[in-house]
Scaffold this active site. Structure first.
Site, short mmCIF file in Angstrom:
data_model
loop_
_atom_site.label_atom_id
_atom_site.label_comp_id
_atom_site.label_asym_id
_atom_site.label_seq_id
_atom_site.Cartn_x
_atom_site.Cartn_y
_atom_site.Cartn_z
N SER A 119 -3.35 -2.61 -10.27
CA SER A 119 -3.74 -3.96 -10.68
C SER A 119 -5.08 -3.96 -11.38
O SER A 119 -5.36 -4.84 -12.18
CB SER A 119 -3.90 -4.86 -9.46
OG SER A 119 -2.73 -5.02 -8.78
N HIS A 140 3.00 -2.95 -14.54
CA HIS A 140 2.39 -3.77 -13.49
C HIS A 140 3.33 -4.87 -13.04
O HIS A 140 3.59 -5.83 -13.77
CB HIS A 140 1.06 -4.36 -14.00
CG HIS A 140 0.30 -5.08 -12.95
ND1 HIS A 140 -0.38 -6.25 -13.19
CD2 HIS A 140 0.11 -4.82 -11.64
CE1 HIS A 140 -0.96 -6.67 -12.07
NE2 HIS A 140 -0.66 -5.81 -11.12
N GLU A 152 3.98 -6.48 -16.63
CA GLU A 152 3.08 -6.11 -17.72
C GLU A 152 3.30 -4.64 -18.07
O GLU A 152 3.25 -3.78 -17.19
CB GLU A 152 1.63 -6.35 -17.29
CG GLU A 152 1.29 -7.82 -17.15
CD GLU A 152 -0.10 -8.08 -16.60
OE1 GLU A 152 -0.72 -9.07 -17.01
OE2 GLU A 152 -0.58 -7.30 -15.75
N ASN A 190 -4.33 -11.15 -14.69
CA ASN A 190 -5.56 -11.23 -13.90
C ASN A 190 -6.78 -11.55 -14.76
O ASN A 190 -7.81 -11.96 -14.27
CB ASN A 190 -5.78 -9.93 -13.13
CG ASN A 190 -4.92 -9.89 -11.88
OD1 ASN A 190 -4.54 -10.94 -11.36
ND2 ASN A 190 -4.59 -8.71 -11.42
P1 NAI Z 1 0.73 -0.52 0.41
O1 NAI Z 1 -0.48 -0.17 1.17
O2 NAI Z 1 1.65 -1.57 0.92
O3 NAI Z 1 1.61 0.81 0.19
C1 NAI Z 1 1.09 2.01 -0.30
C2 NAI Z 1 1.97 3.14 0.16
O4 NAI Z 1 1.54 4.33 -0.51
C3 NAI Z 1 1.88 3.44 1.67
O5 NAI Z 1 3.18 3.47 2.22
C4 NAI Z 1 1.20 4.81 1.73
O6 NAI Z 1 1.69 5.61 2.81
C5 NAI Z 1 1.60 5.41 0.40
N1 NAI Z 1 0.68 6.45 -0.09
C6 NAI Z 1 -0.67 6.41 -0.09
N2 NAI Z 1 -1.15 7.54 -0.68
C7 NAI Z 1 -0.08 8.26 -1.06
C8 NAI Z 1 0.08 9.50 -1.74
N3 NAI Z 1 -0.98 10.20 -2.13
N4 NAI Z 1 1.33 9.94 -1.99
C9 NAI Z 1 2.41 9.23 -1.59
N5 NAI Z 1 2.33 8.05 -0.93
C10 NAI Z 1 1.09 7.58 -0.68
O7 NAI Z 1 0.22 -0.87 -1.07
P2 NAI Z 1 0.86 -1.89 -2.13
O8 NAI Z 1 0.40 -3.27 -1.82
O9 NAI Z 1 2.32 -1.61 -2.25
O10 NAI Z 1 0.10 -1.45 -3.46
C11 NAI Z 1 0.39 -0.28 -4.14
C12 NAI Z 1 -0.18 -0.33 -5.54
O11 NAI Z 1 0.32 -1.47 -6.23
C13 NAI Z 1 -1.71 -0.43 -5.62
O12 NAI Z 1 -2.14 0.29 -6.74
C14 NAI Z 1 -1.93 -1.91 -5.83
O13 NAI Z 1 -3.15 -2.19 -6.48
C15 NAI Z 1 -0.75 -2.25 -6.72
N6 NAI Z 1 -0.34 -3.66 -6.69
C16 NAI Z 1 -0.28 -4.34 -5.50
C17 NAI Z 1 0.13 -5.67 -5.49
C18 NAI Z 1 0.22 -6.42 -4.20
O14 NAI Z 1 0.30 -7.66 -4.24
N7 NAI Z 1 0.26 -5.76 -3.06
C19 NAI Z 1 0.48 -6.39 -6.74
C20 NAI Z 1 0.47 -5.54 -7.92
C21 NAI Z 1 0.03 -4.24 -7.87
#
Ligand code: NAI
Length: 534
Positions: A119, A140, A152, A190
């Site tokens: 993001s 995105h 995006e 954003n």
């Molecule tokens: P989350 O914390 O729910 O999930 C992340 C997952 O990645 C976890 O299951 C973790 O175990 C895994 N993980 C962490 N490091 C890892 C690695 N090195 N290799 C493999 N797996 C790994 O996070 P979320 O919310 O799904 O966000 C993920 C990405 O998406 C971030 O970059 C965030 O900025 C972006 N994003 C999030 C949004 C949201 O509303 N949550 C919206 C748009 C983008």
């Protein structure tokens, strides 16, 4: 379509939604996470989601089975080796993402595409760790992925055009709308979304919504009510009704939570080298430090009980009559004198319908209520320019519908010299056809015109900088932020010249470069062209 097998790294909130979307459009999906429980939880989420869709009759059971069968999981990165596209959705940390991208490159075929769902990080910076940065892009998604119908597609400085073309085509297959943008802080959504919250915080900080009371909670409520109930854009098609904002800015800040939104405000401001249009507010910095995060802590700008917003109670009721030595005159207004303005004739019509006699003299009679009609100027400046008594002056907001029984809410503004009895009598007058009335302290541009002008201003700057096409800016903001219509369409509906005039007036009153109009807006307003024209 070359992209058939899609790898997803990270099976958290975003990864699982992205997996659902791609599996539903016929792709083979391999979901990878370093944490086995996260993978199991994602599979469980997917099967429950498809069960629900089947139960609701939205998906045939055999199709749901087929879709789920297309999703596999792996705890090893090497399990993604055959993928045509890999989407990374792991922790928001540049160094961690770069390490994963490097390891991925060693596994994948040279034609495979790698994208990040980041993001806030630069796609170009993530790609700089790769041997082949030309195959790296941003994709995105918004949360929740299946419901938020916009994606995006972000072009890093070294991304191949063919990569973007393939990604746009793929997004199209999912039924979501792809919007293309250059790799700039905040991408489109954003970035364009900065104006709504930051301008509301400026209004709050200036005390604009603190008329006749000192309660902050009433001020949040006033600003929210005005933006929800006064703003009304015409429908874009015959089948849809006109719409305003669904949530006020403080309701929205409470929903997003300040630990998410305040750092984004700071980060965009700093990444654009302290561009005043994005200036954050010390108000949210303080509230964040104090743990007043929003709904999730049951106390944000509003208090919540079991998830339900608790309406603020007006503790200041009747203070005007009890705290002043003599009670103010609250008799009905008999005469009103109306100042110059675009909507003068319609305001005269309204006042007549409300039973007021119009004072047609060139200077107002000694007991006439003076109704001024500035757009971007404040009540003080307008009263001085019109050479009328500020004590009897109020200003009426005429940007959106304000006619007799033709709107939900009217907004009037006072100046520091306005006599309280004239303010209260004017409020009673404008409420006499059953309409709600908000009374403000002085503000260049009231509330809604100020916020809308800033939204249009920021969007036109995104267009001017070539970050995205005007149509993609409009689509991204409408779908990503749930605004009634896109920001450039807002400008077109209200009139580019009117928005330019608003900003010029706001700038002339405040001398704050935050309100300076940009070139895209100025040129199109001067040439009487649509803000959507390139
Ligand atoms: P989350 O914390 O729910 O999930 C992340 C997952 O990645 C976890 O299951 C973790 O175990 C895994 N993980 C962490 N490091 C890892 C690695 N090195 N290799 C493999 N797996 C790994 O996070 P979320 O919310 O799904 O966000 C993920 C990405 O998406 C971030 O970059 C965030 O900025 C972006 N994003 C999030 C949004 C949201 O509303 N949550 C919206 C748009 C983008």
């Amino acid at each position: 379509m070359a992209i058939q097998t899609i790898g997803i790294i990270g099976s958290g909130a975003m990864g699982r939604g992205i997996a659902q979307l791609f599996a539903q459009c016929g792709r083979t999906v391999v979901l990878h996470d370093t944490q086995a429980p996260a993978l199991q939880a994602a599979l469980k989420y997917l099967s429950t989601t498809f069960d629900t869709l089947v139960a609701k009759g939205k998906l045939p059971a055999d199709q749901a089975k087929e879709i789920l069968a297309r999703v596999s999981i792996t705890q090893e990165l090497a399990g993604l080796a055959q993928c045509d596209l890999v989407v990374e959705a792991i922790v928001e940390n540049l160094a961690v993402k770069q390490t994963v991208f490097k390891s991925l490159e060693a596994l994948l075929k040279p034609t495979a595409i790698i994208v990040s769902n980041t993001s806030s990080l630069s796609i170009t910076a993530i790609a700089s760790a790769c041997q082949l940065p030309n195959r790296v892009a941003g994709l995105h998604f918004f949360n929740p992925v299946p419901l938020m119908k916009v994606v995006e597609v972000i072009r890093g400085v070294r991304t191949d055009a063919s990569v973007i073309t393939q990604l746009v085509e793929l997004v199209g297959l999912t039924g979501h709308t792809a919007v293309q943008c250059a790799d700039f802080p905040g991408f489109i959504v954003n970035h364009a979304g900065r104006a709504y919250g930051t301008e509301a915080l400026r209004l709050l900080g200036e005390g604009v919504a603190h008329f006749n009371h000192r309660q902050d909670a009433l001020a949040y409520q006033t600003i929210d009510q005005v933006l929800r109930e006064q703003v009304l854009f015409k429908p874009t098609s015959a089948s849809t009704p006109g719409q305003g904002f669904r949530l006020g800015p403080f309701e929205l800040l409470d929903l997003t939570a300040l630990d998410v939104s305040h750092p984004v405000m700071e980060s965009i401001f700093n990444q654009f080298y302290q561009e005043p249009r994005f200036r954050p507010s010390p108000i949210t910095a303080q509230r964040l430090a104090g743990g007043l995060l929003g709904r999730k802590t049951e106390q944000g700008f509003y208090a919540y009980q079991d998830g339900v917003l608790q309406k603020p109670i007006d503790l200041s009721l009747n203070t005007t009559t009890t705290s002043t030595a003599s009670a103010p005159d609250l008799s009905p207004i008999v005469h009103a004198w109306v100042g110059p303005g675009l909507q003068r004739a319609a305001v005269v019509e309204l006042l007549s319908a409300l039973g007021t006699r119009i004072d047609d003299s060139s200077t107002p009679a000694h007991d006439s209520l003076i109704v001024l009609l500035p757009e971007g100027k404040d009540c003080t400046t307008e009263a001085i320019e019109c050479q009328v008594a500020p004590e009897r002056s109020i200003a009426l907001d005429t940007l959106f519908a304000f006619g007799f029984k033709a709107c939900k809410r009217r907004v009037i503004m006072t100046n520091p010299a306005t006599d309280i009895s004239y303010a209260l009598r004017a409020a009673a007058l404008f409420a006499s056809d059953g309409c709600q009335v908000s009374v403000l302290k002085d503000s260049p541009g009231f509330i809604a015109p100020r916020v809308i002008a800033l939204i249009v201003s920021v969007a036109t700057e995104i267009a001017q900088q070539g970050i995205a096409s005007p149509q993609d800016i409009d689509n991204a903001v409408r779908l990503g932020l749930g605004y009634p219509i896109g920001p450039l369409s807002m400008g077109d509906q209200l009139g580019a010249r009117r928005i330019l005039g608003l900003l010029e007036d706001m700038y002339s009153v405040t001398k704050d470069p935050r309100y300076r109009p940009g070139l895209w807006l100025r040129r199109r307003a001067q040439l009487n062209m649509s803000l959507l024209s390139e």
